[in-house]
Enzyme design. Sequence first.
Site, PDB file in Angstrom:
ATOM      1  N   THR A  11       0.113  15.945   5.709  1.00 15.64           N
ATOM      2  CA  THR A  11      -0.922  16.643   6.472  1.00 15.64           C
ATOM      3  C   THR A  11      -2.075  15.724   6.896  1.00 15.64           C
ATOM      4  O   THR A  11      -2.976  16.134   7.603  1.00 15.64           O
ATOM      5  CB  THR A  11      -1.477  17.854   5.694  1.00 15.64           C
ATOM      6  N   GLY A  12      -2.032  14.472   6.445  1.00 15.44           N
ATOM      7  CA  GLY A  12      -3.057  13.512   6.880  1.00 15.44           C
ATOM      8  C   GLY A  12      -2.781  13.071   8.311  1.00 15.44           C
ATOM      9  O   GLY A  12      -1.705  13.333   8.848  1.00 15.44           O
ATOM     10  N   LYS A  67      -0.769  22.985  -0.260  1.00 15.09           N
ATOM     11  CA  LYS A  67      -0.321  23.486   1.049  1.00 15.09           C
ATOM     12  C   LYS A  67       1.138  23.961   1.036  1.00 15.09           C
ATOM     13  O   LYS A  67       1.767  24.063   2.081  1.00 15.09           O
ATOM     14  CB  LYS A  67      -0.529  22.414   2.121  1.00 15.09           C
ATOM     15  N   ILE A  72       3.539   2.925   2.734  1.00 19.27           N
ATOM     16  CA  ILE A  72       2.901   2.381   3.934  1.00 19.27           C
ATOM     17  C   ILE A  72       1.434   2.019   3.650  1.00 19.27           C
ATOM     18  O   ILE A  72       0.903   1.076   4.210  1.00 19.27           O
ATOM     19  CB  ILE A  72       2.949   3.426   5.086  1.00 19.27           C
ATOM     20  N   GLU A 115      -2.208   0.861   2.990  1.00 13.82           N
ATOM     21  CA  GLU A 115      -2.736  -0.507   2.988  1.00 13.82           C
ATOM     22  C   GLU A 115      -3.990  -0.579   2.134  1.00 13.82           C
ATOM     23  O   GLU A 115      -4.824   0.311   2.185  1.00 13.82           O
ATOM     24  CB  GLU A 115      -3.068  -0.920   4.429  1.00 13.82           C
ATOM     25  N   TYR A 152       7.846  -6.835  15.337  1.00 12.05           N
ATOM     26  CA  TYR A 152       8.138  -6.207  16.634  1.00 12.05           C
ATOM     27  C   TYR A 152       8.394  -7.289  17.676  1.00 12.05           C
ATOM     28  O   TYR A 152       9.311  -7.199  18.484  1.00 12.05           O
ATOM     29  CB  TYR A 152       6.997  -5.295  17.096  1.00 12.05           C
ATOM     30  N   GLU A 209       5.625 -15.948   5.633  1.00  8.97           N
ATOM     31  CA  GLU A 209       4.287 -16.419   5.970  1.00  8.97           C
ATOM     32  C   GLU A 209       3.697 -17.131   4.765  1.00  8.97           C
ATOM     33  O   GLU A 209       4.313 -17.144   3.686  1.00  8.97           O
ATOM     34  CB  GLU A 209       3.398 -15.249   6.426  1.00  8.97           C
ATOM     35  N   HIS A 263      -3.491 -10.240   5.711  1.00  3.45           N
ATOM     36  CA  HIS A 263      -2.699  -9.709   4.600  1.00  3.45           C
ATOM     37  C   HIS A 263      -3.266 -10.222   3.272  1.00  3.45           C
ATOM     38  O   HIS A 263      -3.598 -11.397   3.151  1.00  3.45           O
ATOM     39  CB  HIS A 263      -1.248 -10.188   4.696  1.00  3.45           C
TER      40      HIS A 263
END
Lengths: 377, 293
Positions: B17-18, B43, B96, B98, B159, B209, B247
Amino acid sequence: MKIHEYQARQIFRDYGIPVPDGVLCYTVYEVEKAAREMDRMVVVKAQVLAGGRGKAGGVKLARTVEDAVAAGKQILGMDIKGLTVEKVLVTDAVDIEKEFYVGLINDRNTKSITLMVSAEGGVEIEEVAKNNPEKIIKYSINPLTGLLDYQARNVAMELFGNIKLAQKAASIFIKLYKLYIETDATLAEINPLVLTPENEILAIDGKMNFDDNALFRQPKILAMREPDAEELQEIAANEKGLAYIKLDGNIGCMVNGAGLAMATMDMIKLYGGSPANFLDIGGSSNPQKVIDAMNILLSDKNVKAVMINIFGGITRCDDVAKGLIKALEIIMTDIPIVVRLSGTNAEEGLALLKETGLPTVSSMSEAAQKAIELSKR
Amino acid sequence: MSILVNKDTKLVVQGITGRDGKFHASKMKEYGTNIVAGVSPGKEGETLDGIPVFNSVAHAVKATGANTSIIFVPAAFAADAILEASDAGIALVIAISEGVPIQDMIRITPILKLNGTLLIGPNCPGLITPGEALVGILPAMIFKEGNIGFISRSGTLTYEVVNLLTQNDFGQTTCVGIGGDPVAGLYFIDLLEMFENDPETKAVVLIGEIGGDAEEQAAQYIAEKMTKPVVAFIAGQTAPPGKRMGHAGAIISSGSGTAEEKIAAFNKAGVPVAKEPGEIPELLRRRLAEQSK
């Protein structure tokens, strides 16, 4: 986040690790007063956030008050690795029988906190790791149990070979672990940990770093932050949702994503240019962010050309283009800019930019070459 | 075939719901990912974009048989959310979020191991098996079905490179963004092993990296254990020491973790390292040609 030695010593002291007395001084007058009050041999130590202070002449032994004053005059105001010394620590000069190294770090490979100790104290541990790795004892701590008494004692026995001393040292290791956990540290070093002729064990010098991601729950640590000018700029950028690191080249870069931003810098170098900065604007196409980013880039007077490199994923290139156009209407600049847009809605974005007359390209390597060419004009 | 996610993936979205959870749940669903549930405490009973919402992961698993979770909750609560998924029996968790404190990740690692939970992330873009399942925030349209395995510590750089691969007709089995944090879940070696064992995957592209020595370890693993060709790229050759490059894990500390060391390790292992992303398709073409001789 880094802190000064005097701050690390204060944390050690708060957790019961024995530390010799010391006074923080900002002026030669304060140094004189501190040395007089201590009334014994002292060490005057530069407090800057850089390693190798000893080698740079920032640490001096003073047998008399006059010596301490002379040392204070020399050290206050001196330059160590580009940082000006604004304060010194005047501390008891301890008689040393033997020096050791004790450190805790986050180990990426074992995904645990690792205790490192060595009988080669007082020198940089990186040197020992390079030249005599066998002289470092490493112990990976189980996060579920923490550092247990027997573990600390066994590691300490390897160093001291004497149970009384090992128990004293083990208690220091456990306190260091406790403060490491409670402050969200990423490094806690006592170097050297010394054994005195009276069989006391003391932390003479300390170094601590903290996890930036955890500062939200470490208000006491955050209050210790003393950023230099460069870091102030980085923090200000951070507050605007940007990650910025200044470098010494002349091509400013603005990129979405940290990996792509690094690859962009590398690309500029590959084609014979020199990047002026690392700048990651993240995933947003908000014009304000582009304006903030441009302002930061152009505040660096070395910048002769700007390369904007955007790969649109979830972020749409036409939105980024609109943001850019708005930003450039506000920021009037003569610095040439080359824009590379690729990915989602790149064609629409490029078409919008064409109308503004900005040079646009669709590949990263073209953009880098173009930016280098523009920087030479 | 593929690795980790496919048509059998039954996904639960934690933090649905965020703002980010909601947006990406709809993107993943649009791609065809089988999203069976969302979790948002308080919820339960609501639906979002046709996805039923539950109070807890345990409820979601019980009602829907979810086997994979993706986490969008704020960083301060991410470790708790990962453990909740693990304790509810979820086999694969993708975080996900961060900015998760490193010690939170250290604390939960042994528990994930005990429960047998696989973790990807945190601070990662997730993963995709083109044509089957998107579990993450990756832009779906640049991916294409094929037989290249892809592993990367970065998001947009992924990407960039995947786009080049697709343009050069190199489709992908599965692309995994492992994230930019110093302490994270599945890493290069774990995924190289999965790709080595995946019959569909013919070659692997690895994007590393600066920071840590995972690339060096991967190089050694490739030299000793892998039969499939690997092509690499390392970002951060111009990064200054001691500075965190966006990062949390991308930092050269005490002179180690440099791009030079990583490139040398790959070269020693016979893995070609591209000088710039644009070179990757050509290196891949050459390695595949050598392999088929």
